[in-house]
Structure formats: C-alpha cells, structure tokens
Scaffold this active site. Structure first.
Site, PDB file in Angstrom:
ATOM      1  N   ASP A 167       0.909  -1.271   0.137  1.00  0.00           N
ATOM      2  CA  ASP A 167       0.135   0.013  -0.027  1.00  0.00           C
ATOM      3  C   ASP A 167       0.910   1.014   0.095  1.00  0.00           C
ATOM      4  O   ASP A 167       2.037   1.132   0.722  1.00  0.00           O
ATOM      5  CB  ASP A 167      -1.143  -0.029   1.222  1.00  0.00           C
ATOM      6  CG  ASP A 167      -1.656   1.228   1.424  1.00  0.00           C
ATOM      7  OD1 ASP A 167      -2.493   1.565   0.251  1.00  0.00           O
ATOM      8  OD2 ASP A 167      -1.600   1.957   2.464  1.00  0.00           O
ATOM      9  N   ASP A 193      -0.860  -0.864   6.381  1.00  0.00           N
ATOM     10  CA  ASP A 193      -1.162  -0.310   7.856  1.00  0.00           C
ATOM     11  C   ASP A 193      -1.935  -1.043   8.647  1.00  0.00           C
ATOM     12  O   ASP A 193      -1.906  -0.722   9.850  1.00  0.00           O
ATOM     13  CB  ASP A 193      -1.347   1.134   7.703  1.00  0.00           C
ATOM     14  CG  ASP A 193      -2.727   1.466   7.348  1.00  0.00           C
ATOM     15  OD1 ASP A 193      -3.446   0.593   7.003  1.00  0.00           O
ATOM     16  OD2 ASP A 193      -2.836   2.699   6.946  1.00  0.00           O
ATOM     17  N   ASP A 220      -6.300  -1.506   5.300  1.00  0.00           N
ATOM     18  CA  ASP A 220      -5.797  -2.291   4.458  1.00  0.00           C
ATOM     19  C   ASP A 220      -6.328  -3.806   4.837  1.00  0.00           C
ATOM     20  O   ASP A 220      -5.707  -4.992   4.248  1.00  0.00           O
ATOM     21  CB  ASP A 220      -4.350  -2.444   4.456  1.00  0.00           C
ATOM     22  CG  ASP A 220      -4.033  -1.264   3.444  1.00  0.00           C
ATOM     23  OD1 ASP A 220      -4.647  -0.809   2.468  1.00  0.00           O
ATOM     24  OD2 ASP A 220      -3.007  -0.545   4.136  1.00  0.00           O
TER      25      ASP A 220
END
Length: 770
Positions: free
Chosen positions: A460, A660, A664
């Site tokens: 991410d 994180d 996510d």
C-alpha cells in the site's frame, strides 16, 4: 486462568482431551491448550466456576483413551487473533506441576492479581517451569551415571566373581526404578490410554534387558544390567540437556513478561500513591518519572518526554511524546515527567497482546509437521514390530537368542522419536521468539510455509511506502479567484474529514492564518472526496473522478496544472463551486528513506514488487519510479483492494500484502501472507499474518527472511530426525549397534536438533541471518 501443565508438551491429542474435558466444567466459557508451551488458558466466570474442578478436569484428561479424543487440532492452533481475550471475566494464574512420583497435582498457587480481571502474574513463568523440569532430571543424572558405570565395571572387571552379577543388579535397580521412574510412569500412562510414545520404547527396551538379566542371574546366563543402567543414564542426561536447550528456546515469553512495570504511581485527588500495576484501571491517571517504565497503555494528558519504544518497535531512536500522544506500557520514559490516562490495562495492553501472539505462534504447527505427525502415529507400533522380528530372526535363523535380544533392545532404544518430536516446535519457538525481540510478530507455522511460496509483494502506498504526513505544496486558483479563497473553501469542506489529505488542507489554512468558514451537510464519497454546504452553496473537494461524476466544468489551465503536479508525484485535489472547478491544490507525501533500498532487496530475492494506491496513475507512477517499483495498481478504492489482490492470485501469483493494518485489513486477510507495518493495534494483529511493530520498511525483508530461515531449520531438523532413524534402525537390527551406544546416540540426536534450532537466535546479529 492460566495453568501450566507438564507431560503433554509434544502431544496434541492430550491437548484436545484437556480442551474437551475442561470445557464441560460449570462456568467455563472457553479453553485453549497450547501443547508446545505446556499451558492451558481457561476463560470462566469466577462466581460460577470452581478452580479445583478445573484442575481436577485437567488431571482427568491426562488419562482419556486416545480413541475417545476427537480427531481435531487444539483450539489454540486455529486462533487468528486476540479479541477473545477481552471476554475474560476474571481469574488468576495457576501453576500446576506433577513431579515424578506424585499422582495428584500440587495445590495451585496464586501468582498475583485480583479477581476483577486477567493478570500476567509472575514474570518468571514459563522459565519457572523449565527450571522445575531441569530439577526433575539433574538429580537423576547424578544417580544414574555413577551407578551405571558401577554396573558396567562390575561386568568388565569382576565378571568372573559370583558376586559381580549381584553388584550389577544392586546398582541397576535404583537406576531402573528411581532414575527411570518418569519414563516408566509415562509409558504406563500411555498404555492406559492405549497409545504409545518415546517413553514406551525406552521402557520396553530397558525392562527387557533388566528382566532378562534378572532371570539369567539365577539361571547362570549372560547379564545385561549395564545395558539397562547406561541406557537410562544416557536418556536422563539427554532429557536434562534437552530441558536446558529448550529453556533457552522458550526464553522469549519470559523476557517479554519481564518487560512490564511491576508498580505504578497512581494519582488520586492530586496525591501520589504507589500501587501494584494490576490495580490500575482504565481511566486512572498515573505519573511517570524519568527512567521509569510506563505501567499501562494510555494517552499523555500532561508533560513532555522522550520515550524509548524499542521493546515495542525494535527501534532504538527515542520518540518525543507530548499531550495527546499515545504511549504503550513497558516503554521507558527517558527524560521528562509525564501524566498518563490509562486506556488499556492487564490483558488488553500491547505487551499482553504481543505475549499472547508469541505464545500462540510457539504453540502452532507448521503444515510440514503434518507428515511427521502421520509418521509418528504409526512409528512406535512399527518399531515394536521390527524389534520382535529382529529377535525372532536372530533366534530362528542365527540360533542366537542372546544376540537377538541385544539387537532388539538396540532397535527399541535407537528408534526413540525424540528428535522427531522436537524438530518443529523448537524451531518455531526460537524463530518466533527472536522475531518478537526484533519487533516481528509471526503467527506460527502456516505463516512460515506461506513465506516460502510468495513471489509477489504488494505495498500500500500511503503510510507504508510513504510517511502519511501530507502537506499542501501548491494552490492554483482559477480566473477571478485568489489562492487563499480556494484554500479557505477547501478547508471548510475538509474540516469534517479525518482523511490525511483533508487534515493537510486544514493545516495549511491554519498556517496561513485564514479564517475557515462554517460548513454543514457533509457527505463523504468513498475514495473520491467530500461534499458540503459552505455559505449556503454546495462545494466539492476531491479527485478527478469526483469532478467527472459531478459534471463540473474544468478549465484547461487548471487541468494542465493538475497534470503537471501529478507528474511530479503529487496528488491533485480539485475544488468545485457553482458547477465548475475554481482551483487545484497539490498535496504531497514524502517517501520513506529506506523504501528504495527495501524494494531493491526484495527484487534481489527474486520477488516481484507492486504498489497499490487510490492515487491517479500519473502520481502513482512517479512514486513507483522513485522507489523502483515496476508494477502499479492505481486509482483503486479501499473496497477494491481485495479484488486486486484476488486478481493477482487468479493469475497464479502468491501474494504478500503490506499495509497499515487498518483500511488495508480486508486485503491483508485475502493475501497469502498479510504483513501489517508500523502498528500494534488490534486491527493489525487480527488481520495480518505478520505484524511489524516498527514503521521501518526493512522489517518486511527481515520478516520474510526470518520466516524462511525458520522453515529451513524445520526441514533440516526433520531431515536429520528421519535420516537418523532410517539409518540407525537397520544397523541396530543387524547387531552393529550396542544398546548402550544406541542410547547415547538417541540422546545426541535430540540435543542436535535443539542446538540447530538455537542457531536462529543469531538471526539479524552482525548482518547474519542465522
């Protein structure tokens, strides 16, 4: 309540039996038995449950026949997170020990705490149990070795004298039934349950030699007392060395428990009161002076200090804490005076969650061990069959029953599957313990195998590759508009948003001293932007997709400015009013210093690296180019990240997702290996397979390397254990191995497996991986 139990540390069947039996006790809500760490955790209602009944049920479960135990894995092997811990309604930690010769459990002892909730208890556990284990075997070593040598000497040097046999008998008797009592008792317990284990083989071998020699003492034949005595001597020596080695392997939990503060300075009506840490409750104020450990998780209400969070994150650089910042229990206040309001205590603290996660991982099995378990299930009966066949072959074919008995005893001893039973749990125990020291929390065996297979790592962007500290770099206004006007409008709309970009816009307005007008009727458009009413009219702030959806007119010069900013790696935020775009804000995030290096190391490991983000393709491509990522998944909404991960999997990729751990979380679960970075929250621990307590990206590389190294160690251990038995049993059956040598070799194999696992403790030291 936590109970420490001896006697089933390598027996998953006993663990299931304990779970099934204890769960039937009145007041018990849930039971998790951890066979690898010899512990049972029971959640129960103190007002309904009876502690004595629970302890009695655990004792009873030791003798449940194996065929009556459900064919399943222990509940502990399937635990995915720690949320269930919050259901604890009370209890105390107990220690239950069954020393040799004691049929009833010792009286459970209070280890600290109050009935109102769970407590950690003594910091010496599980080290205390390991010391007890060593105390069990060390006196037996001192008894067995001298007497075993005496039995050997009487045969070698005084065999011609009639009294030599009786001396050997007298020396062997206490070795067989005192030093070897735990082994004999274990074999009897297994026989009662219609099962068998390594104790069965040792007991059969030594008793065969002892009984045969006792008979020959009267009949006048050859004696093998020295064989029986020395086998037991070597076995108990091996058990003692094994206990010492596995004690080092299980140090991780003990070290973690020792990190917590024992006392807290409680503020009551302005007065300071020193109390045990388990008396602090959520909402209490505690004062922390320089050099003291912060006793609980909480929020700083007053003061400023540098806090050493290395125990939590693995990073040595202190973190500055001021009012409003969150702190974790067991971290150290270095140089200031802090007042902290407790937000989590006892079992709910970050440290407690880490301890439980490490314990869970150490109690877990790797799938590779399923083969070992299937082999072990038929191994002991097969070995007994080989021993019988060996005796029969020597007697019928070679007409030498004495040599046949010697070879049969050697087969029973050399085939003891101690090394096989230690191969996986010791490696997992050491590997996960070392990971915890480095701020890498691994959830056990399944994760280890997944780490070997992954070929794609997906990052991410925001908060993972970047710092998630957004700032406004440029404000481009439309015709007849001033930049400050555009920024004021955007700040008014974003004042109701918690998004990092929104926070950056509001912060920029404050920095310029702008008065932010009131706004109402906020409407968030997931992944696109925000709408609100400002000065009675609608204002839209968001990305290009929102501009298109709202059919806003986009002037050419603003469109060109947005493209220019995106090509520089910045995010273009459009501000719309009265049906047209009136300005563009450029918001930038900074890439983490180690991002490019980590991506390069992953490439060197042969892994494909991808980045997933909600940013537009141009901005995403600029960031990806900066860190060296070749595959970019851009303009992906939060709810679509799972679909993108699944699409990669459908293409045959084995995916590790790094995020994180908050927005996510679904993608972390979908991925073959989920890695939550930079957070120790419940969400991260629940959703991910590996949690990195530090925000440093190199933790991703270290986590994968540690997992793979641990798995390699398991394979090495299993290869040694299987190879040892495969080579040794035929040699013993052919009479090429003396039973005494077989006993020594069996102990050496177990110690070798544990020693090989202990090599993992060197992982990450001085640049070495193991």
């Amino acid at each position: 309540m936590r109970v420490c139990v001896t006697g089933f540390n390598v027996d998953a069947v006993r663990a299931v039996a304990i779970e099934e039996t204890v769960s039937q006790v009145t007041g018990v809500h849930a039971v998790h038995a951890y066979p690898r760490t010899a512990s049972v955790v029971i959640w129960y209602s103190p007002e309904l449950g009876d502690t004595a009944a629970v302890l009695s049920a655990i004792t009873k479960a030791q003798h449940v026949p194996a065929e009556l135990v459900p064919a399943r894995a222990p509940h502990s092997a399937g635990v995915r997170g720690v949320g269930v811990v919050r259901k604890i309604t009370g209890g105390i930690r107990r220690m239950l020990s069954r020393p040799p010769g004691v049929d009833k459990p010792l009286k459970a002892s209070r280890c600290g705490g109050r009935p109102r909730g769970p407590v950690r208890g003594s910091a010496s556990w599980p080290g205390e149990q390991n010391r007890r284990e060593r105390r069990t075997w060390l006196p037996r070593v001192w008894l067995a070795l001298p007497l075993g040598l005496l039995a050997l000497g009487s045969s070698m040097f005084f065999g011609a004298y009639p009294w030599a046999g009786w001396l050997a008998f007298a020396a062997t008797l206490p070795v067989q039934f005192v030093a070897g009592w735990p082994i004999l008792r274990g074999a009897v317990q297994q026989a009662r349950a219609l099962t068998s284990n390594m104790d069965t083989l040792i007991a059969l071998g030594t008793l065969t030699a002892f009984v045969y020699s006792t008979y020959q003492l009267f009949a006048g034949g050859p004696l093998f007392f020295d064989t029986s005595a020395l086998i037991i001597a070597f076995v108990v020596l091996g058990r003692h060395l094994e206990a010492r080695a596995t004690g080092k392997a299980s140090e991780a939990i003990s070290k973690l428990l020792e990190l917590g503060a024992k006392e807290a300075t409680l503020l009551v009506d302005g007065q300071e009161l020193l109390v045990p840490v388990d008396q602090v409750q959520v909402g209490d104020l505690v004062r922390v002076r320089p050099g003291e450990k912060i006793p609980v998780d909480g929020e700083v209400t007053d003061g400023r200090a540098a806090v050493d969070e290395s125990m939590l994150t693995g990073e040595s650089v202190p973190v500055e804490k001021t009012a409003g910042d969150r702190v974790a229990g067991a971290t150290v206040n270095l140089d200031g005076l802090l007042t902290v309001r407790a937000t989590a205590v006892g079992a709910d603290t970050a440290l407690a969650q880490i301890v439980r996660l490490v314990e869970q991982a150490q109690g877990d099995k790797a799938p590779v061990q399923r083969l070992a378990d299937r082999v072990s299930a038929v191994f002991v009966p097969a070995v007994i069959g080989v021993a019988v066949a060996t005796f029969a072959g020597w007697t019928l074919i070679a007409a030498n029953p004495v040599a046949g008995m010697t070879a049969a005893v050697a087969v029973l001893i050399i085939a003891c599957p101690c090394a096989l039973g230690l191969a996986t749990p010791t490696a997992i125990m050491v590997g996960t313990g070392r990971g915890a020291e480095l701020g890498i929390l691994v959830k056990g065996g399944e994760v280890l195998e997944a780490s070997k297979k992954i070929d794609t790592v997906v990052f991410d962007k925001t908060g993972t590759l970047t710092r998630a500290r957004m700032r406004v770099t440029d404000v481009i206004a439309g015709q007849r508009r001033q930049p400050d006007q555009v920024l004021r409008l955007a700040a008014a709309v974003e004042s109701g948003s918690e998004h990092p970009i929104g926070a950056a816009i509001v912060a920029a307005a404050h920095e310029r001293g702008l008065a932010i007008p009131a706004a109402n009727a906020f409407t968030a458009v997931a992944g696109h932007g925000v709408r609100a009413q400002v000065n009675g009219g609608p204002v839209v702030v968001g990305r290009r997709k929102l501009v298109d959806e709202q059919h806003l007119v986009l002037p050419d010069h603003l469109a060109a400015a947005a493209v220019e900013q995106e090509e520089r790696g910045r995010t273009a935020v459009f501000v719309g009013q009265d049906g047209q775009v009136v300005g563009v804000l450029a918001v930038a995030d900074t890439v983490k210093d180690d991002a490019a290096d980590v991506v390069g190391r992953l490439h060197a490991m042969g892994l494909q690296v991808a980045m997933i983000t909600g940013d537009n393709a141009r901005t995403a491509a600029a960031i990806a180019k900066q860190v060296g990522i070749e595959k970019v998944l851009a303009e992906v909404l939060p709810q679509d990240k799972v679909a993108e991960v699944r699409r990669l999997q459908d293409q045959g990729r084995v995916v590790a997702m790094v995020g994180d751990g908050v927005n996510d979380a679904p993608a972390l679960v979908q991925a073959d290996l989920g890695i939550a970075i930079g957070t120790g929250t419940d969400v991260a621990i629940e959703a991910s397979d590996i949690t990195l307590m530090s925000g440093r990206l190199d933790g991703v590389v270290r986590a994968i390397e540690l997992s793979r190294q641990t798995l390699r160690t398991i394979y090495q251990n299993l290869g040694w254990a299987f190879g040892y038995n495969t080579a040794a049993i035929p040699l013993a059956a052919l009479g090429a191995l003396n039973p005494v040598v077989a006993g020594a070799a069996m102990g050496f194999s177990s110690v070798s497996v544990v020693t090989n696992s202990l090599r993992l403790r060197r992982f990450g030291r001085d640049g070495r991986t193991a």
